[in-house]
Design a protein around this motif. Structure first.
Motif, PDB file in Angstrom:
ATOM      1  N   LEU A   1       4.843  14.183   2.148  1.00 34.05           N
ATOM      2  CA  LEU A   1       5.788  13.950   3.251  1.00 34.05           C
ATOM      3  C   LEU A   1       7.073  13.269   2.786  1.00 34.05           C
ATOM      4  CD1 LEU A   1       3.387  12.858   6.144  1.00 34.05           C
ATOM      5  CD2 LEU A   1       4.649  15.004   5.932  1.00 34.05           C
ATOM      6  N   THR A   2       6.965  12.279   1.902  1.00 31.87           N
ATOM      7  CA  THR A   2       8.176  11.577   1.453  1.00 31.87           C
ATOM      8  C   THR A   2       9.047  12.468   0.567  1.00 31.87           C
ATOM      9  OG1 THR A   2       6.884  10.579  -0.347  1.00 31.87           O
ATOM     10  CG2 THR A   2       7.219   9.256   1.636  1.00 31.87           C
ATOM     11  N   SER A   3       8.425  13.361  -0.210  1.00 34.80           N
ATOM     12  CA  SER A   3       9.217  14.311  -1.001  1.00 34.80           C
ATOM     13  C   SER A   3       9.863  15.350  -0.089  1.00 34.80           C
ATOM     14  CB  SER A   3       8.337  15.002  -2.043  1.00 34.80           C
ATOM     15  OG  SER A   3       7.877  14.075  -3.004  1.00 34.80           O
ATOM     16  N   LEU A   4       9.155  15.728   0.967  1.00 37.76           N
ATOM     17  CA  LEU A   4       9.669  16.724   1.909  1.00 37.76           C
ATOM     18  C   LEU A   4      10.811  16.175   2.756  1.00 37.76           C
ATOM     19  CD1 LEU A   4       9.085  19.631   3.099  1.00 37.76           C
ATOM     20  CD2 LEU A   4       7.739  18.442   4.859  1.00 37.76           C
ATOM     21  N   LEU A   5      10.697  14.887   3.166  1.00 40.08           N
ATOM     22  CA  LEU A   5      11.631  14.326   4.143  1.00 40.08           C
ATOM     23  C   LEU A   5      12.509  13.206   3.603  1.00 40.08           C
ATOM     24  CD1 LEU A   5       9.092  14.041   7.116  1.00 40.08           C
ATOM     25  CD2 LEU A   5      10.687  15.915   6.676  1.00 40.08           C
ATOM     26  N   GLY A   6      12.261  12.732   2.393  1.00 33.49           N
ATOM     27  CA  GLY A   6      12.921  11.544   1.871  1.00 33.49           C
ATOM     28  C   GLY A   6      14.369  11.742   1.477  1.00 33.49           C
ATOM     29  N   GLY A   7      15.013  10.616   1.171  1.00 32.40           N
ATOM     30  CA  GLY A   7      16.423  10.628   0.806  1.00 32.40           C
ATOM     31  C   GLY A   7      16.683  10.549  -0.681  1.00 32.40           C
ATOM     32  N   SER A   8      15.631  10.562  -1.488  1.00 30.60           N
ATOM     33  CA  SER A   8      15.772  10.515  -2.946  1.00 30.60           C
ATOM     34  C   SER A   8      15.232  11.819  -3.546  1.00 30.60           C
ATOM     35  CB  SER A   8      15.010   9.318  -3.523  1.00 30.60           C
ATOM     36  OG  SER A   8      14.997   9.355  -4.936  1.00 30.60           O
ATOM     37  N   LYS A   9      15.921  12.343  -4.546  1.00 26.26           N
ATOM     38  CA  LYS A   9      15.522  13.618  -5.128  1.00 26.26           C
ATOM     39  C   LYS A   9      14.275  13.508  -5.996  1.00 26.26           C
ATOM     40  CE  LYS A   9      20.220  15.533  -5.322  1.00 26.26           C
ATOM     41  NZ  LYS A   9      21.280  16.038  -6.221  1.00 26.26           N
ATOM     42  N   THR A  10      14.091  12.364  -6.637  1.00 24.38           N
ATOM     43  CA  THR A  10      13.042  12.294  -7.661  1.00 24.38           C
ATOM     44  C   THR A  10      12.016  11.187  -7.439  1.00 24.38           C
ATOM     45  OG1 THR A  10      14.623  11.018  -8.983  1.00 24.38           O
ATOM     46  CG2 THR A  10      14.401  13.351  -9.499  1.00 24.38           C
ATOM     47  N   SER A  11      12.126  10.417  -6.353  1.00 19.55           N
ATOM     48  CA  SER A  11      11.140   9.355  -6.090  1.00 19.55           C
ATOM     49  C   SER A  11       9.789   9.983  -5.752  1.00 19.55           C
ATOM     50  CB  SER A  11      11.593   8.469  -4.929  1.00 19.55           C
ATOM     51  OG  SER A  11      12.656   7.645  -5.314  1.00 19.55           O
ATOM     52  N   VAL A  12       8.737   9.335  -6.229  1.00 23.18           N
ATOM     53  CA  VAL A  12       7.364   9.757  -5.935  1.00 23.18           C
ATOM     54  C   VAL A  12       6.662   8.612  -5.216  1.00 23.18           C
ATOM     55  CG1 VAL A  12       5.158  10.511  -6.899  1.00 23.18           C
ATOM     56  CG2 VAL A  12       7.304  11.267  -7.951  1.00 23.18           C
ATOM     57  N   SER A  13       6.014   8.914  -4.105  1.00 30.88           N
ATOM     58  CA  SER A  13       5.374   7.874  -3.301  1.00 30.88           C
ATOM     59  C   SER A  13       3.858   8.007  -3.315  1.00 30.88           C
ATOM     60  CB  SER A  13       5.877   7.942  -1.852  1.00 30.88           C
ATOM     61  OG  SER A  13       7.243   7.646  -1.786  1.00 30.88           O
ATOM     62  N   GLY A  14       3.219   6.925  -2.934  1.00 25.85           N
ATOM     63  CA  GLY A  14       1.768   6.890  -2.868  1.00 25.85           C
ATOM     64  C   GLY A  14       1.293   5.452  -2.781  1.00 25.85           C
ATOM     65  N   PRO A  15       0.003   5.211  -2.908  1.00 29.30           N
ATOM     66  CA  PRO A  15      -0.483   3.821  -2.928  1.00 29.30           C
ATOM     67  C   PRO A  15       0.013   3.119  -4.181  1.00 29.30           C
ATOM     68  CG  PRO A  15      -2.239   5.345  -3.523  1.00 29.30           C
ATOM     69  CD  PRO A  15      -1.084   6.194  -3.098  1.00 29.30           C
ATOM     70  N   THR A  16       0.328   1.837  -4.073  1.00 33.14           N
ATOM     71  CA  THR A  16       0.839   1.092  -5.221  1.00 33.14           C
ATOM     72  C   THR A  16       0.107  -0.247  -5.350  1.00 33.14           C
ATOM     73  OG1 THR A  16       2.578  -0.029  -3.967  1.00 33.14           O
ATOM     74  CG2 THR A  16       3.131   2.112  -4.926  1.00 33.14           C
ATOM     75  N   GLY A  17       0.239  -0.836  -6.528  1.00 37.02           N
ATOM     76  CA  GLY A  17      -0.427  -2.105  -6.789  1.00 37.02           C
ATOM     77  C   GLY A  17       0.083  -3.247  -5.938  1.00 37.02           C
ATOM     78  N   ALA A  18       1.343  -3.160  -5.514  1.00 39.23           N
ATOM     79  CA  ALA A  18       1.926  -4.246  -4.730  1.00 39.23           C
ATOM     80  C   ALA A  18       1.196  -4.471  -3.414  1.00 39.23           C
ATOM     81  CB  ALA A  18       3.395  -3.950  -4.457  1.00 39.23           C
ATOM     82  N   PHE A  19       0.566  -3.420  -2.883  1.00 40.26           N
ATOM     83  CA  PHE A  19      -0.111  -3.527  -1.589  1.00 40.26           C
ATOM     84  C   PHE A  19      -1.544  -4.054  -1.693  1.00 40.26           C
ATOM     85  CE2 PHE A  19       2.848  -0.164   0.223  1.00 40.26           C
ATOM     86  CZ  PHE A  19       3.471  -1.050   1.081  1.00 40.26           C
ATOM     87  N   ILE A  20      -2.102  -4.085  -2.893  1.00 41.09           N
ATOM     88  CA  ILE A  20      -3.523  -4.369  -3.049  1.00 41.09           C
ATOM     89  C   ILE A  20      -3.935  -5.674  -2.373  1.00 41.09           C
ATOM     90  CG2 ILE A  20      -5.302  -5.014  -4.740  1.00 41.09           C
ATOM     91  CD1 ILE A  20      -4.134  -2.942  -6.620  1.00 41.09           C
ATOM     92  N   VAL A  21      -3.231  -6.742  -2.704  1.00 37.63           N
ATOM     93  CA  VAL A  21      -3.596  -8.062  -2.187  1.00 37.63           C
ATOM     94  C   VAL A  21      -3.471  -8.102  -0.668  1.00 37.63           C
ATOM     95  CG1 VAL A  21      -3.075 -10.514  -2.299  1.00 37.63           C
ATOM     96  CG2 VAL A  21      -2.868  -9.119  -4.358  1.00 37.63           C
ATOM     97  N   ILE A  22      -2.399  -7.501  -0.138  1.00 37.22           N
ATOM     98  CA  ILE A  22      -2.182  -7.485   1.314  1.00 37.22           C
ATOM     99  C   ILE A  22      -3.274  -6.697   2.013  1.00 37.22           C
ATOM    100  CG2 ILE A  22      -0.587  -6.783   3.136  1.00 37.22           C
ATOM    101  CD1 ILE A  22       1.657  -7.085   1.045  1.00 37.22           C
ATOM    102  N   ILE A  23      -3.561  -5.492   1.499  1.00 39.69           N
ATOM    103  CA  ILE A  23      -4.570  -4.636   2.127  1.00 39.69           C
ATOM    104  C   ILE A  23      -5.944  -5.293   2.074  1.00 39.69           C
ATOM    105  CG2 ILE A  23      -5.746  -2.410   2.002  1.00 39.69           C
ATOM    106  CD1 ILE A  23      -3.170  -1.249   0.831  1.00 39.69           C
ATOM    107  N   TYR A  24      -6.273  -5.861   0.918  1.00 36.78           N
ATOM    108  CA  TYR A  24      -7.586  -6.492   0.771  1.00 36.78           C
ATOM    109  C   TYR A  24      -7.748  -7.640   1.765  1.00 36.78           C
ATOM    110  CZ  TYR A  24     -11.715  -8.433  -1.515  1.00 36.78           C
ATOM    111  OH  TYR A  24     -12.978  -8.886  -1.777  1.00 36.78           O
ATOM    112  N   GLY A  25      -6.685  -8.436   1.919  1.00 35.24           N
ATOM    113  CA  GLY A  25      -6.742  -9.548   2.868  1.00 35.24           C
ATOM    114  C   GLY A  25      -6.939  -9.069   4.295  1.00 35.24           C
ATOM    115  N   ILE A  26      -6.284  -7.964   4.675  1.00 38.86           N
ATOM    116  CA  ILE A  26      -6.441  -7.409   6.022  1.00 38.86           C
ATOM    117  C   ILE A  26      -7.846  -6.876   6.225  1.00 38.86           C
ATOM    118  CG2 ILE A  26      -5.657  -5.591   7.601  1.00 38.86           C
ATOM    119  CD1 ILE A  26      -2.890  -5.835   6.306  1.00 38.86           C
TER     120      ILE A  26
END
Length: 555
Positions: A64-89
């Motif tokens: 979806l982010t490649s289809l609709l996003g504003g960057s030509k080459t960015s790749v999205s998905g789950p990342t390490g930055a969210f781990i601590v936040i998600i685990y706490g929730i």
């Protein structure tokens, strides 16, 4: 509010798309998919959810982010930055409420894009970002030590001190066999040659070798199969969202944290992509796409997603030119689920822990020599943000870090603001504004305001009123005034009223276009009188002569 133009980068690139670009995008997309496969599973498991949740997120959000996003080459998905936040929730509210949080964060991201907040990254100084990124890296490393050492622990607690205390009491129960596999995998990832990493990523090689070793020698190690029963083969199933009104208000804060971090990460990722390719992304379009992706993935059991800097760099370094490479990466992962999902049951958790520890090591900026080059205030912001992220949570760290950065910025801005009395010996800079060659009549005093006249620096104006009580005319030169806020306007107005009450005259001169517009909008120009607002110092001095000769206050 200005209208937001919904124009994905994909539409622009497809106009001049050709077979050569398609070949490059296909190869880059497959390579990124190979990199994303182990990371997606590792991020999900570390976040306290099943491994398929990470893969589903990489597929749906990446597409979806490649289809609709504003960057030509960015790749999205789950990342390490969210781990601590998600685990706490997950620990506090459960997986069902994590899904609600993700959806709410998606709505917030879309609103950020619609409100044209795509430049939000500019409001976060680099010491703040470095501080919480390093803090998250430390927390990721700590949470993976259980599987890295093979400790007999059911689940890790979410607090820093609780994690450290638990590890301290159980470290003597480590499993040597698990440690051997995880340590060997970590060394392979860290020492894997960069020349080979572009075509054959180190994490994927470690995953394959560790899985083959454990399977061929029937080693008694914990695997995805033994803990989760494997990964379901087939398309992700569509589920509804079960909103819980009782906890909805409690979820606003964690949802905002996800949205804020998602915005920062995705825009940082887009900036990195621009630096590598020379392109320019549409920040608001990128936020809208990230928001839509995070609103959709919860319906398929996914977790929060954002731009992934490492996967984006891999994409670009392997020849990815357009959003098609990101779409290919998502389709490749979907193909893996449909064909090879049963094989995932044999993957040892030890190698996934090694992959995440390698991610934590690489995502942090550990060069402490840089801190010596920072101003002490910026170093303090970095250290405090890092400590608060590790000890408390990201939300508190960002709030306090931003507050400190703002206070220090205000202090610096106020310190750079000065009011200098103009004297004949001052060097000539601009003919219209320089005091050189000009005569200041008796009974007149002239000042130049430099810097920003805002709420943190109005005391400079207040001091003028009583500095030279004998002066009947006071000139304030504004051509070096770079910023004026409401408090500064009120200070000028108060100075004018104070001087007028004493039978004295205030003259402003040299105001730039923006400052002059503010003076008119605030009606200060009308309050002072048009004759007391002059275009430059020469005309201001001429008017001062007229006022002194006439012996009256002009209005």
């Amino acid at each position: 509010m200005a209208t937001v133009r919904f124009h994905p980068a994909l539409l622009h690139t497809l106009r001049r798309y050709d077979k050569a670009t398609l070949r490059q995008d296909l190869m880059a997309g497959i390579t990124v998919g190979i990199v994303a496969l182990p990371l997606a599973m590792a991020f999900a498991i570390a976040s306290g959810v099943p491994p398929q949740a990470g893969i589903f997120t990489a597929v749906i959000a990446g597409f979806l982010t490649s289809l609709l996003g504003g960057s030509k080459t960015s790749v999205s998905g789950p990342t390490g930055a969210f781990i601590v936040i998600i685990y706490g929730i997950v620990v506090k509210y459960g997986i069902a409420n994590l899904i609600i949080c993700t959806f709410m964060a998606g709505v917030m991201l879309v609103l950020m894009g619609l409100l044209r907040l795509g430049q939000v990254i500019k409001f976060f100084p680099m010491p703040l970002i470095t501080g919480f990124t390093n803090g998250i890296a430390v927390l990721i490393l700590l949470t993976q030590l259980k599987d890295f050492f093979g400790l007999p622990i059911g689940s890790m607690p979410s607090g820093f001190f609780a994690v450290v205390d638990l590890l301290r009491h159980t470290i003597n129960q480590l499993d040597p066999l698990t440690l051997a596999v995880s340590a060997a995998s970590l060394l392979l990832i860290l020492l894997w040659p960069k020349s080979l990493n572009q075509k054959l990523p180190g994490p994927f090689v470690a995953l394959v070798l560790a899985t083959l070793t454990v399977s061929l020698f029937s080693l008694p190690l914990a695997t995805i199969g033994s803990k989760f029963g494997g990964i379901p083969q087939g398309l992700p199933e569509l589920h509804g969202l079960a909103f819980d009104p009782e906890h909805l208000s409690d979820l606003l804060a964690p949802a905002f944290t996800i949205a804020l971090l998602g915005a920062i990460e995705s825009l940082l990722c887009a900036v990195v992509a621009d630096n590598l390719t020379g392109d320019k992304h549409d920040a608001n379009q990128e936020l809208i796409a990230q928001g839509i992706a995070n609103m959709v993935v919860p319906f398929f059991g996914g977790i929060p997603a954002t731009g992934a800097i490492a996967r984006t760099a891999t994409n670009i370094n392997n020849g990815g030119k357009t959003p098609v490479s990101g779409i290919v990466h998502a389709l490749f992962l979907l193909l893996v689920i449909l064909i090879a999902a049963p094989l995932a049951a044999y993957i040892p958790l030890a190698v996934l822990a090694a992959i995440l520890i390698a991610v934590a090591i690489k995502m942090g900026d550990w060069d402490i020599r840089k801190a010596a080059q920072f101003p002490k205030r910026d170093t303090l912001v970095l250290v405090v943000t890092f400590a608060l992220t590790v000890i408390f949570d990201l939300t508190i760290a960002v709030q306090i870090g931003l507050m400190m950065a703002a206070v220090f910025f205000i202090q610096r801005m106020a310190g750079s603001t000065s009011v200098q009395e103009l004297k004949a010996e001052h060097q000539q800079l601009y003919e219209r504004h320089s005091i050189a060659g000009k005569h200041i009549p008796d009974g007149c005093i002239a000042y130049r305001i430099e810097g920003a006249l805002f709420f943190g620096a109005t005391d400079r104006i207040e001091a003028i009123a009583n500095a030279h009580p004998e002066a009947r005319v006071i000139i304030l030169q504004l051509h070096r005034l770079v910023m004026l806020d409401t408090t500064g306007l009120l200070a000028l107005s108060a100075l004018n009223r104070h001087l007028k009450a004493q039978g004295r005259t205030l003259i402003l001169c040299g105001a730039g276009t923006e400052v002059m517009q503010m003076l008119k909008q605030a009606r200060l120009a009308r309050e002072m009188g048009n004759r007391n607002i002059q275009p430059d110092l020469t005309t201001a001095l001429q008017h001062a002569e007229e006022v002194l000769t006439a012996g009256v206050v002009w209005a």
